[in-house]
Design a protein around this motif. Sequence first.
Motif, PDB file in Angstrom:
ATOM      1  N   VAL A   1      30.186 -24.111  23.964  1.00  0.00           N
ATOM      2  CA  VAL A   1      29.411 -22.884  23.783  1.00  0.00           C
ATOM      3  C   VAL A   1      27.945 -23.276  23.692  1.00  0.00           C
ATOM      4  CG1 VAL A   1      29.039 -20.809  22.408  1.00  0.00           C
ATOM      5  CG2 VAL A   1      31.327 -21.816  22.531  1.00  0.00           C
ATOM      6  N   VAL A   2      27.086 -22.606  24.441  1.00  0.00           N
ATOM      7  CA  VAL A   2      25.666 -22.934  24.508  1.00  0.00           C
ATOM      8  C   VAL A   2      24.841 -21.691  24.194  1.00  0.00           C
ATOM      9  CG1 VAL A   2      23.778 -23.747  25.967  1.00  0.00           C
ATOM     10  CG2 VAL A   2      26.074 -24.730  26.243  1.00  0.00           C
ATOM     11  N   LEU A   3      23.867 -21.849  23.322  1.00  0.00           N
ATOM     12  CA  LEU A   3      22.950 -20.764  22.973  1.00  0.00           C
ATOM     13  C   LEU A   3      21.519 -21.258  23.080  1.00  0.00           C
ATOM     14  CD1 LEU A   3      22.214 -17.968  21.712  1.00  0.00           C
ATOM     15  CD2 LEU A   3      22.452 -19.067  19.473  1.00  0.00           C
ATOM     16  N   ILE A   4      20.687 -20.485  23.786  1.00  0.00           N
ATOM     17  CA  ILE A   4      19.235 -20.684  23.791  1.00  0.00           C
ATOM     18  C   ILE A   4      18.617 -19.395  23.276  1.00  0.00           C
ATOM     19  CG2 ILE A   4      17.182 -21.250  25.144  1.00  0.00           C
ATOM     20  CD1 ILE A   4      19.059 -22.464  27.263  1.00  0.00           C
ATOM     21  N   GLN A   5      17.736 -19.507  22.315  1.00  0.00           N
ATOM     22  CA  GLN A   5      17.125 -18.339  21.695  1.00  0.00           C
ATOM     23  C   GLN A   5      15.607 -18.506  21.698  1.00  0.00           C
ATOM     24  OE1 GLN A   5      19.371 -16.393  18.527  1.00  0.00           O
ATOM     25  NE2 GLN A   5      17.663 -16.832  17.175  1.00  0.00           N
ATOM     26  N   GLN A   6      14.900 -17.494  22.161  1.00  0.00           N
ATOM     27  CA  GLN A   6      13.441 -17.538  22.199  1.00  0.00           C
ATOM     28  C   GLN A   6      12.871 -16.266  21.591  1.00  0.00           C
ATOM     29  OE1 GLN A   6      11.399 -17.556  26.068  1.00  0.00           O
ATOM     30  NE2 GLN A   6      10.032 -19.170  25.312  1.00  0.00           N
ATOM     31  N   HIS A   7      11.800 -16.429  20.821  1.00  0.00           N
ATOM     32  CA  HIS A   7      11.178 -15.298  20.124  1.00  0.00           C
ATOM     33  C   HIS A   7      12.204 -14.547  19.270  1.00  0.00           C
ATOM     34  CE1 HIS A   7       8.120 -16.438  22.875  1.00  0.00           C
ATOM     35  NE2 HIS A   7       8.514 -15.701  23.892  1.00  0.00           N
ATOM     36  N   GLY A   8      13.166 -15.285  18.723  1.00  0.00           N
ATOM     37  CA  GLY A   8      14.150 -14.696  17.832  1.00  0.00           C
ATOM     38  C   GLY A   8      15.286 -13.956  18.513  1.00  0.00           C
ATOM     39  N   ARG A   9      15.344 -14.028  19.857  1.00  0.00           N
ATOM     40  CA  ARG A   9      16.385 -13.305  20.591  1.00  0.00           C
ATOM     41  C   ARG A   9      17.106 -14.247  21.542  1.00  0.00           C
ATOM     42  NH1 ARG A   9      11.820 -10.417  20.830  1.00  0.00           N
ATOM     43  NH2 ARG A   9      11.432 -11.072  22.978  1.00  0.00           N
ATOM     44  N   PRO A  10      18.416 -14.100  21.703  1.00  0.00           N
ATOM     45  CA  PRO A  10      19.138 -14.940  22.673  1.00  0.00           C
ATOM     46  C   PRO A  10      18.659 -14.660  24.099  1.00  0.00           C
ATOM     47  CG  PRO A  10      20.672 -13.895  21.144  1.00  0.00           C
ATOM     48  CD  PRO A  10      19.342 -13.226  20.942  1.00  0.00           C
TER      49      PRO A  10
END
Length: 430
Positions: free
Chosen positions: A65-74
């Motif tokens: 499972v991979v998650l990238i989150q930017q500016h507090g949002r996925p």
Amino acid sequence: MPPPFVSISRRQVLQAIGVTLTMPAVRAATAAPASAAATPKPEKLARLSAFFEHQVAAGKLPGAVVLIQQHGRPVYLQCFGWRTAARQHRMTPDTIFALHSMTKPITSVAAMMLIDERRLELQDPLSKYIPSFARVKVGIETVEDGKPALRLVDPDRLVTIEDLLRHTSGITYEYIGGELIMAAYQQANLFAGRFDNAEFAERIARLPLARQPGTLWRYGHSTDVLGRVIEIVSGEPLYDFLKQRLFDPLGMTSTSFVLRTEAEQARMAAVFPTDTVLADAERQRGAHPEWQSGGGGLLSTVTDYARFAQMLLEGGVLDGRRYLSAAAFKAMTTDQIGPGSGVERDYFYFPGDGFGYGYGLAVRVESGEATPPAPGSIGELKWDSGSGTYFGVDPSLDMIYVLMQQTETERGRVVPEFKKLVYDAFAVND
């Protein structure tokens, strides 16, 4: 007694760990205000997906499972493959993974919270809390009468809480270091029978230190011992303290040391049986539910860990709640073993080229000597584990990324490629 931590701004925090509004990143991305940070390209994220799809199809990984989150949002959340080798249940965002050493940053933050409250001090001797460590010796590997021998000498100084946080205590693992030190650890049967944090710390205190305190970065059971210190100072079991002070307020509802229900057991990611090192480690962890290992015992999900990582990205604050003072966060994410610290590095320096080490986290301080440099940004924070889990915090991109997988055999190949693909997605020069 040192003065209490004082408040500093978020901009000062970023500058303290090497990020300014004009400092170039190691790779293509450049440090910038959050609103102006580069955004990932969909076609590059597709390459990340294709990589993990291939790993699963080729039988290299059960799933991930991979998650990238930017500016507090996925901006990217993908599940690949299966929770088990039998391919009965697909990976989902709520799949539970054994964190192993990605437990260490959480335990370290908990200790820094106590330091913030002045209930614990960095320069406190460990023996103040665990008296057995007042009698610890340093093991010097030498030759006597033509045979290898382990000579025990007094430490030049006592092990401190800071040593535990930055892995300069001389406490090691049974598979890291000189042969005689490793033999001493292996012969001690550290994991025999039933034990809790109190008993485990006593067992460690009977073993020789691998080096003089404060002289070498050496991975080991330091954070496990730190977990026991947290229990002593707080008067609570480690999990109870973590749950009250971190997990509940952060919303980390699936993070614990044991699987508590049948539903949680069904969500647990399994290890390939052929991945024998990790499979053995998981059997050992499961056989000791009473041991709340601050160095490697937590279970969690990608979304839970993202909450913790986002709190780090925001300088110790999340959703308006402060977990660390700005100065505590600065200390934790500043290189504490760099030039002038007197701390050496050897083959077993796991933060890697270009990284220093703070209190429980690796911090990027330069590009490193590799050609080309490893992807990432100055000021980046990271840690990983023997089970293949990995997370990074990049203030210059206002971004976090988390990889959840369960593999020891493939992690050395998968993790670097994962990180490369993440940063390729943000590259602005192509």
